[in-house]
Design a protein around this motif. Structure first.
Motif, PDB file in Angstrom:
ATOM      1  N   GLU D 280       0.818  -1.216   0.000  1.00  0.00           N
ATOM      2  CA  GLU D 280       0.000   0.000   0.000  1.00  0.00           C
ATOM      3  C   GLU D 280       0.850   1.263   0.000  1.00  0.00           C
ATOM      4  OE1 GLU D 280      -3.475  -0.203   2.553  1.00  0.00           O
ATOM      5  OE2 GLU D 280      -3.347   1.949   2.894  1.00  0.00           O
ATOM      6  N   GLY D 281       0.513   2.176  -0.876  1.00  0.00           N
ATOM      7  CA  GLY D 281       1.215   3.452  -0.958  1.00  0.00           C
ATOM      8  C   GLY D 281       2.296   3.496  -2.019  1.00  0.00           C
ATOM      9  N   ASP D 282       2.702   2.329  -2.509  1.00  0.00           N
ATOM     10  CA  ASP D 282       3.761   2.307  -3.523  1.00  0.00           C
ATOM     11  C   ASP D 282       3.217   2.788  -4.870  1.00  0.00           C
ATOM     12  OD1 ASP D 282       5.283   1.206  -1.544  1.00  0.00           O
ATOM     13  OD2 ASP D 282       5.480  -0.776  -2.473  1.00  0.00           O
ATOM     14  N   THR D 283       4.116   3.312  -5.674  1.00  0.00           N
ATOM     15  CA  THR D 283       3.773   3.781  -7.019  1.00  0.00           C
ATOM     16  C   THR D 283       4.762   3.151  -7.991  1.00  0.00           C
ATOM     17  OG1 THR D 283       3.001   5.882  -6.085  1.00  0.00           O
ATOM     18  CG2 THR D 283       3.461   5.850  -8.448  1.00  0.00           C
ATOM     19  N   PHE D 284       4.247   2.601  -9.068  1.00  0.00           N
ATOM     20  CA  PHE D 284       5.177   2.053 -10.063  1.00  0.00           C
ATOM     21  C   PHE D 284       4.681   2.376 -11.456  1.00  0.00           C
ATOM     22  CE2 PHE D 284       2.846  -1.827 -11.376  1.00  0.00           C
ATOM     23  CZ  PHE D 284       1.965  -1.998 -10.311  1.00  0.00           C
ATOM     24  N   VAL D 285       5.581   2.222 -12.409  1.00  0.00           N
ATOM     25  CA  VAL D 285       5.275   2.680 -13.751  1.00  0.00           C
ATOM     26  C   VAL D 285       5.492   1.554 -14.758  1.00  0.00           C
ATOM     27  CG1 VAL D 285       7.604   3.611 -14.105  1.00  0.00           C
ATOM     28  CG2 VAL D 285       5.699   4.567 -15.374  1.00  0.00           C
ATOM     29  N   VAL D 286       4.550   1.444 -15.673  1.00  0.00           N
ATOM     30  CA  VAL D 286       4.681   0.518 -16.799  1.00  0.00           C
ATOM     31  C   VAL D 286       4.807   1.368 -18.064  1.00  0.00           C
ATOM     32  CG1 VAL D 286       3.566  -1.292 -18.148  1.00  0.00           C
ATOM     33  CG2 VAL D 286       3.355  -1.287 -15.653  1.00  0.00           C
ATOM     34  N   PRO D 287       6.020   1.404 -18.632  1.00  0.00           N
ATOM     35  CA  PRO D 287       6.200   2.228 -19.834  1.00  0.00           C
ATOM     36  C   PRO D 287       5.412   1.663 -21.017  1.00  0.00           C
ATOM     37  CG  PRO D 287       8.311   1.721 -18.789  1.00  0.00           C
ATOM     38  CD  PRO D 287       7.280   0.823 -18.167  1.00  0.00           C
ATOM     39  N   ALA D 288       5.355   2.445 -22.068  1.00  0.00           N
ATOM     40  CA  ALA D 288       4.675   2.027 -23.293  1.00  0.00           C
ATOM     41  C   ALA D 288       5.247   0.706 -23.800  1.00  0.00           C
ATOM     42  CB  ALA D 288       4.865   3.099 -24.367  1.00  0.00           C
ATOM     43  N   TRP D 289       4.370  -0.092 -24.357  1.00  0.00           N
ATOM     44  CA  TRP D 289       4.741  -1.317 -25.087  1.00  0.00           C
ATOM     45  C   TRP D 289       5.637  -2.252 -24.264  1.00  0.00           C
ATOM     46  CZ3 TRP D 289       1.766  -3.124 -28.351  1.00  0.00           C
ATOM     47  CH2 TRP D 289       2.146  -4.041 -29.325  1.00  0.00           C
ATOM     48  N   THR D 290       5.341  -2.330 -22.987  1.00  0.00           N
ATOM     49  CA  THR D 290       6.122  -3.146 -22.070  1.00  0.00           C
ATOM     50  C   THR D 290       5.223  -4.235 -21.477  1.00  0.00           C
ATOM     51  OG1 THR D 290       7.458  -1.203 -21.535  1.00  0.00           O
ATOM     52  CG2 THR D 290       7.551  -3.055 -19.973  1.00  0.00           C
ATOM     53  N   TRP D 291       5.688  -5.480 -21.555  1.00  0.00           N
ATOM     54  CA  TRP D 291       4.908  -6.585 -20.991  1.00  0.00           C
ATOM     55  C   TRP D 291       4.693  -6.374 -19.500  1.00  0.00           C
ATOM     56  CZ3 TRP D 291       2.787  -9.216 -24.638  1.00  0.00           C
ATOM     57  CH2 TRP D 291       3.474  -9.489 -25.831  1.00  0.00           C
ATOM     58  N   HIS D 292       3.486  -6.673 -19.053  1.00  0.00           N
ATOM     59  CA  HIS D 292       3.254  -6.571 -17.612  1.00  0.00           C
ATOM     60  C   HIS D 292       2.127  -7.499 -17.196  1.00  0.00           C
ATOM     61  CE1 HIS D 292       0.693  -3.579 -19.586  1.00  0.00           C
ATOM     62  NE2 HIS D 292      -0.132  -3.645 -18.570  1.00  0.00           N
ATOM     63  N   GLU D 293       2.239  -7.977 -15.972  1.00  0.00           N
ATOM     64  CA  GLU D 293       1.237  -8.861 -15.374  1.00  0.00           C
ATOM     65  C   GLU D 293       1.224  -8.552 -13.874  1.00  0.00           C
ATOM     66  OE1 GLU D 293       3.960 -12.017 -16.709  1.00  0.00           O
ATOM     67  OE2 GLU D 293       3.543 -13.015 -14.783  1.00  0.00           O
ATOM     68  N   HIS D 294       0.102  -8.860 -13.246  1.00  0.00           N
ATOM     69  CA  HIS D 294      -0.056  -8.501 -11.838  1.00  0.00           C
ATOM     70  C   HIS D 294      -0.423  -9.739 -11.025  1.00  0.00           C
ATOM     71  CE1 HIS D 294      -0.084  -4.421 -13.342  1.00  0.00           C
ATOM     72  NE2 HIS D 294      -1.154  -4.663 -14.062  1.00  0.00           N
ATOM     73  N   ALA D 295       0.036  -9.776  -9.796  1.00  0.00           N
ATOM     74  CA  ALA D 295      -0.263 -10.928  -8.936  1.00  0.00           C
ATOM     75  C   ALA D 295      -0.570 -10.459  -7.521  1.00  0.00           C
ATOM     76  CB  ALA D 295       0.915 -11.891  -8.919  1.00  0.00           C
TER      77      ALA D 295
END
Lengths: 329, 329, 329, 329
Positions: D280-295
């Motif tokens: 909680e409270g963290d911030t992260f960035v997914v740049p353009a055209w970058t693979w990403h998945e969440h768990a």
């Protein structure tokens, strides 16, 4: 992590801090250089033999303004610029030569002096010259804009020429007369017309010469997409404007940046306080939020131009201001 | 208060219970009658000297289909049909005569055989004949539709002719070439073009004669509003269609009802199982949800038509069905 | 063929010649009759057990105004009104009862007093009553409008109840909080919300009671489609309006015709010069282009209403006029 | 003038050459630093006391991705961040504190943990803290995008606080319940709602927890503008997403770049092949055209995010691709 307050006045300025500068590229200088390029590199080697009109304020980046690319392209007799597509959209205004063509999405469109053609986002296109003289045109693309969005994609077709599956002038026959074929719907959000022909466009412009027109631009018309009434491509608006003999417009400025090309005649523009004399074939740039006015005091002139206005309008970011004094000092 | 269940099966039928019927009005019958009307009543007395094409299924109501009015209007040499405006919108297709004109919103538009003109909702308009022969045209209006909405308004201008404040062909010069004047924005939601000229429209139609076209309509093009790509007026769509020699289309039906007028040539249509032979100048009607197919077996033909399709589409109420058998027995 | 000039002044009148008349149906009269209908006919026999509110000016046609149908529907405990669909669109405002439900497109929506539900064009729907008391509601449909377009289609589902494939309140959970599920797109041009709940809507209305509101309607809010901000269904706009104690609005008229239903409280309206006193459960009609004003002099009142305004607006046919004198004599 | 062919393969790459990199800023690091900033500089001195989340790939530019700015703003008890406006648009997601408020266009909106607020292009806004504890939130702006368009304008109001002319929760009362006031029309193309409250949004999200949701994002909802169904501001889309216990989404990539903020719970994301554990409270960035998945394998989590998707969509430049393998190595 860094403090915003150290840079806030730098990031949020009262008015845009525009880095591109007013500039002109004279055809008398450009023409010999692009022809020399024709001797130095083949179309095949170059992929596209284009001399970029690089804005002196932009540190050598391939850009005429913050959002727009401009270049001069040459195709020599018998050459083909092979088929590819990319996410940047191109508009083209033909400067010189007979026998050039562009094939877009299976339609081969002739390119004659004064014609305006579009190559929208991700449409396959190749160019060629079936005439006996060099063919040259102005290329306008939204490369800087698309690059800034991290949205550049590019792909080669694999064959030099794509198959031509439509007849000549197919799109103008389908869409050029304020009727549309009822049995088909155009794909994409760009104009279904490939080639806006000079004789048609010029006649339309002269047809309104009796009008008062715009105080800032004289008789100015925008090329439109007949399928939705909007600009021919989503990111750029293209215009043709007639300055009548003796006309000297009022100065204004707007956030939209513009690349101008002299289609006919001569005159001058005052851009950001500097006078730029121009004649047929010259290309000049009016950066964002820069005062500009046009004059055709010796005779008539026709200017072609393209701008990023549709981008700004999509987000409520265009502004326009008239110079209170009417004209720059 | 009354029980719905007593009338429900009458109110909510599996398919539309269409009261208008297929019908044709032959020009050989219409022409002498409208000319006789010219001898009996002056344009001034008549306000508009129009013979209504009344659908036999509609109990004498001034309607060709449930939503559309059709009539034949005559203006004799020297006459003026005085200026008025009304909420119903008119479309017009010129049948015969030279020297006719319609003035709409200050623009005087010549009316020549084959021209298509519009007179949108609440625009001032007057007609006249400055030639030496009678001028006759087909009038199409959405009177039944607007009447059913309790939305009829009508007003006289007070003078016979409204002032002409625009030059001839003003709107086609502003909007006819896929460019638009940048310094002005059209008012209203209708086409800024007053007159879609026959030579232009016919050439566009023939330009696509090599296409396969629509299986149901051959080479069919819709007149469009260049400001938004939609129909020329919000309530009615207008079309021009070419049936090539030997062409016999497949049968289909749709909720949109249509009034057809033979612009050129001859042939026949099968409408609701009945064959209607037609030749130049004839007008016939295809009611809603009625099978129809067209044939031009002896030579080429061009049909003009207008329909209420935009109304149906606005509410998701249009449907189209192809006849499985291809053609009606 | 008939002469237009004989009927032109009849067809094109200065103002609409409206045949529907102002009228009120009092709940004290309606309730016993619809309950009596419940004793005379089963829901199965009736398909829909609805007493139509027939406008006295419309010769017995199933219509409250030129375009709108209104009726009172009753479902007795244990009954089901079987599944069908049709091109007319329904809106419903619940008057009385607990345990009623409507299933639309697989979602079963509870119907509680004051709830507003929609059944758009061609969506399967069935109603039922799982409570112990009669359930009654106001039905509003665009049947006259769709009939006049020759666009009525109707079909039975084949089973009494359609399968319920969504959970209770599915649509309000997806669309009710100014967020939308990103993984799906609603079909159709109507609101994805099945049930606009009374407690939510009433609270919203009272939340604005401190506003000045409309001079003609007090605090009036329109139910909206969260997917596009437009009316909940394409043909009809629905409203809830609060008249504060002592409020007496100014008179105006508009082309849009309206059916009002008293959701709470009492008061009166002056419609076309006649005073109609109303109390909870009453339904009254304001025909097109008829002066009307509302008063809640004894206490607060909430009116529900639906109108054909979206149809008129789609074609530039709505007009509104304020009465110069403020209120009718 | 420079040769395009020397730089063409650099300018037109097969896929975007994205310079921003995946990165996370942990709240455990951010919080003490922004509080320390509170000791070093006053809100008045700072104009806005914001620590920028600068993407390591962007050479120190005030940007989290190519188009988006992200920062953490702090207002201490009693402080006011004075009134200004600018062409960049802000979205805000409240992280911590009670008693904060933002006033936008005369409406003072409370800021509570989890609330989502917008400050559109050129709207006057000031912030304050009337509580006893520090108030901190995530700021998201389109500064890089607007800067790249040469469209930055900025102006101070002249007084610390603008006048509050609307009551608390005015906009949510007008627009928050799928009804709209009929007597007014919102200005601008942004949501008329100032504050999307956490309890409402969170409840909506949990209301869909039984759904399958998106394979890439779980239960993800977009905040919408009730006036047109689009994103809350023209340039940025904002989302709230629920990852259910044990959920591990499939990987995809799209051109739209995204800033994520952990509203509740913990878990991890794999972005561009790297695992980022978050709480909680963290911030992260997914740049353009970058693979990403969440768990969210240990428990549930709620992520807030904002992206530049509306910009890309406006020009047909967004693309999305699912990873064939389902998840990154």
């Amino acid at each position: 992590m860094r403090p915003l307050w150290a840079v806030l006045s730098d990031a949020l300025t009262p008015e845009p801090r525009v880095r591109s500068v007013p500039h002109i590229w004279h055809w008398r200088d450009v023409r010999p250089r692009i022809l020399r390029a024709g001797a130095l590199v083949t179309a095949e080697e170059a992929e596209r033999r284009v001399l970029m009109l690089v804005n002196p304020g932009l540190d050598g980046r391939p850009a005429a303004t913050a959002t727009l690319f401009a270049g001069i392209q040459l195709i020599l007799p018998g050459e083909v610029a092979r088929t590819h597509h990319h996410t940047p959209t191109a508009v083209r205004f033909i400067i010189e030569g007979e026998g050039g063509y562009t094939t877009v999405s299976g339609e081969k469109g002739p390119m004659r002096k004064g014609d305006y053609l579009t190559t929208p986002n991700w449409t396959w296109h190749d160019h060629g010259n079936e005439g006996a003289q060099p063919v040259m045109w102005l290329d306008g693309l939204d490369i800087p804009f698309v690059t800034n969005l991290d949205a550049i994609f590019y792909e080669e077709f694999g064959e030099e020429r794509q198959p031509v599956v439509k007849s000549v002038n197919d799109s103008i026959r389908r869409w050029g007369s304020n009727l549309k074929p009822s049995w088909e719907t155009p794909e994409g959000s760009y104009s279904p017309i490939l080639n806006y022909r000079w004789e048609t466009s010029r006649a339309a412009l002269h047809g309104l010469r009796g009008d008062k027109g715009s105080p800032f631009d004289g008789i100015i018309m925008e090329y439109i997409n007949p399928y939705n009434g909007g600009p021919t491509v989503p990111t750029m608006a293209a215009y043709l404007q007639l300055l009548r003999q003796g006309e000297h417009t009022h100065a204004h400025r707007h956030v939209a940046s513009t690349v101008y090309h002299v289609a006919e005649g001569g005159g001058y523009s005052v851009v950001g306080g500097r006078r730029f004399d121009w004649e047929e074939g010259d290309t000049f740039v009016v950066p964002a939020w820069t005062w500009h006015e046009h004059a055709a005091e010796q005779g008539e002139a026709v200017l072609f131009s393209f701008s990023d206005r549709p981008i700004l309008r999509a987000f409520g970011l265009d502004r326009e201001e008239a110079l209170a004094a009417g004209r720059q000092g």
